[in-house]
Motif scaffolding. Structure first.
Motif, mmCIF file in Angstrom:
data_model
loop_
_atom_site.group_PDB
_atom_site.id
_atom_site.type_symbol
_atom_site.label_atom_id
_atom_site.label_comp_id
_atom_site.label_asym_id
_atom_site.label_seq_id
_atom_site.Cartn_x
_atom_site.Cartn_y
_atom_site.Cartn_z
ATOM 1 N N ARG A 25 0.817 -1.214 0.000
ATOM 2 C CA ARG A 25 0.000 0.000 0.000
ATOM 3 C C ARG A 25 0.853 1.269 0.000
ATOM 4 N N GLY A 26 1.999 1.201 -0.665
ATOM 5 C CA GLY A 26 2.830 2.388 -0.817
ATOM 6 C C GLY A 26 3.571 2.815 0.430
ATOM 7 N N ASP A 27 3.609 1.961 1.443
ATOM 8 C CA ASP A 27 4.267 2.308 2.712
ATOM 9 C C ASP A 27 5.756 2.005 2.612
ATOM 10 N N MET A 28 6.584 3.067 2.604
ATOM 11 C CA MET A 28 8.026 2.891 2.451
ATOM 12 C C MET A 28 8.644 2.136 3.635
ATOM 13 N N SER A 29 7.971 2.112 4.750
ATOM 14 C CA SER A 29 8.501 1.389 5.911
ATOM 15 C C SER A 29 8.221 -0.105 5.821
ATOM 16 N N LYS A 30 7.418 -0.497 4.838
ATOM 17 C CA LYS A 30 7.078 -1.911 4.660
ATOM 18 C C LYS A 30 7.610 -2.408 3.325
ATOM 19 N N ALA A 31 8.913 -2.237 3.134
ATOM 20 C CA ALA A 31 9.550 -2.637 1.889
ATOM 21 C C ALA A 31 10.204 -4.005 2.034
ATOM 22 N N THR A 32 9.937 -4.883 1.084
ATOM 23 C CA THR A 32 10.604 -6.176 1.016
ATOM 24 C C THR A 32 11.638 -6.108 -0.096
ATOM 25 N N VAL A 33 12.889 -6.387 0.234
ATOM 26 C CA VAL A 33 13.962 -6.338 -0.759
ATOM 27 C C VAL A 33 14.047 -7.674 -1.482
ATOM 28 N N TYR A 34 14.007 -7.623 -2.815
ATOM 29 C CA TYR A 34 14.081 -8.841 -3.616
ATOM 30 C C TYR A 34 15.399 -8.987 -4.362
ATOM 31 N N SER A 35 16.079 -7.891 -4.581
ATOM 32 C CA SER A 35 17.349 -7.977 -5.305
ATOM 33 C C SER A 35 18.153 -6.701 -5.088
ATOM 34 N N SER A 36 19.459 -6.850 -5.058
ATOM 35 C CA SER A 36 20.335 -5.681 -4.980
ATOM 36 C C SER A 36 20.933 -5.372 -6.343
ATOM 37 N N GLU A 37 20.467 -6.094 -7.386
ATOM 38 C CA GLU A 37 20.993 -5.909 -8.738
ATOM 39 C C GLU A 37 19.844 -5.669 -9.722
ATOM 40 N N PRO A 38 19.415 -4.413 -9.861
ATOM 41 C CA PRO A 38 18.294 -4.095 -10.766
ATOM 42 C C PRO A 38 18.534 -4.528 -12.207
ATOM 43 N N GLY A 39 19.763 -4.380 -12.678
ATOM 44 C CA GLY A 39 20.059 -4.769 -14.053
ATOM 45 C C GLY A 39 19.872 -6.255 -14.283
ATOM 46 N N ALA A 40 20.320 -7.044 -13.326
ATOM 47 C CA ALA A 40 20.161 -8.498 -13.431
ATOM 48 C C ALA A 40 18.687 -8.881 -13.396
#
Length: 244
Positions: free
Chosen positions: A21-36
């Motif tokens: 719901r657009g909440d920046m405090s509830k971010a799940t990280v899926y990758s540290s490599e956007p290009g990949a």
């Protein structure tokens, strides 16, 4: 017309994340490599990539430019649409010059409509209007503020300006895997003469099937985020479904 699938790459601090719901405090990280990540989507057969600079949306200016550049370099043959922090004609021009196929104007469409209309007219077919709504009213500043403008009224302002599409996000559905708000998306598509791209809430192939059944009503595509990353939607099955 086949429904276009737009896999989403949302950027926060240079990483690929998904919010609830657009909440920046509830971010799940899926990758540290956007290009990949972009290369993976391209290899799977997606024909577009949807990128959002989340930090830029809050800051009002590009904040993940290096990550976006990495994506553009990774998939030179795949068109990229980019939103987040694009508030000036100079920024529009810069991103289009760098290889972005389509820029998305969200907050600017509400807060500076003269600029947004001018950008659509200057670059016909290369500027989409992002309408993010909560309860039918347009939200701005990374969804932190809700305006008094209704989604359909805002969309109608851009009908004859050369806008490429309306990207309609139901904020309360975004990242929640609760299903697309088909009723509201269809109502918007029927109210305007512009193609509409649905966003927010895709949870299964059933959502894609429902949207595929109404492309004749003006729904051109759908953005898929968390459902892809969490494995709830199989990319090959999704692409096969829309081709059928």
């Amino acid at each position: 017309m086949a429904l276009t699938l737009y896999p989403a790459i949302d950027l926060k601090g240079g990483q690929v994340v998904r919010l609830k719901r657009g909440d920046m405090s509830k971010a799940t990280v899926y990758s540290s490599e956007p290009g990949a990540q972009a290369r993976r989507f391209a290899a799977l057969g997606f024909r577009w990539i949807h990128v959002v600079d989340l930090d830029g949306a809050f800051a009002g200016r590009p904040a993940n430019a290096a990550a976006v550049e990495t994506i553009l370099a990774a998939v030179p043959g795949v068109p990229v649409q980019l939103g987040g922090g694009i508030r000036t004609m100079g920024t529009v021009e810069a991103w289009l010059d760098r290889g972005v196929k389509r820029v998305i104007l969200g907050s600017a469409a509400v807060k500076d409509p003269d600029f947004a209309l001018a950008a659509c007219r200057a670059y016909p077919g290369r500027v989409a209007v992002g309408i993010d709504a909560r309860g039918g009213f347009v939200a701005t500043e990374g969804w932190a503020e809700v305006s008094a403008v209704q989604a359909a009224d805002l969309a109608k302002r851009f009908e004859d300006a050369g806008a490429a599409a309306i990207i309609y996000t139901d904020i309360d559905r975004d990242g929640m895997l609760g299903g697309v708000n088909l009723e509201a998306t269809l109502a918007l598509a029927r109210a305007v003469r512009l193609p509409v791209i649905a966003s927010g809430g895709v949870a299964s192939l059933n959502d894609l099937a429902a949207l595929s059944g109404v492309t004749s009503e003006g729904i051109e595509g759908v953005i898929i985020g968390r459902a892809l990353y969490d494995g709830r939607v199989d990319p090959a099955a999704a692409l096969a479904l829309v081709k059928r």
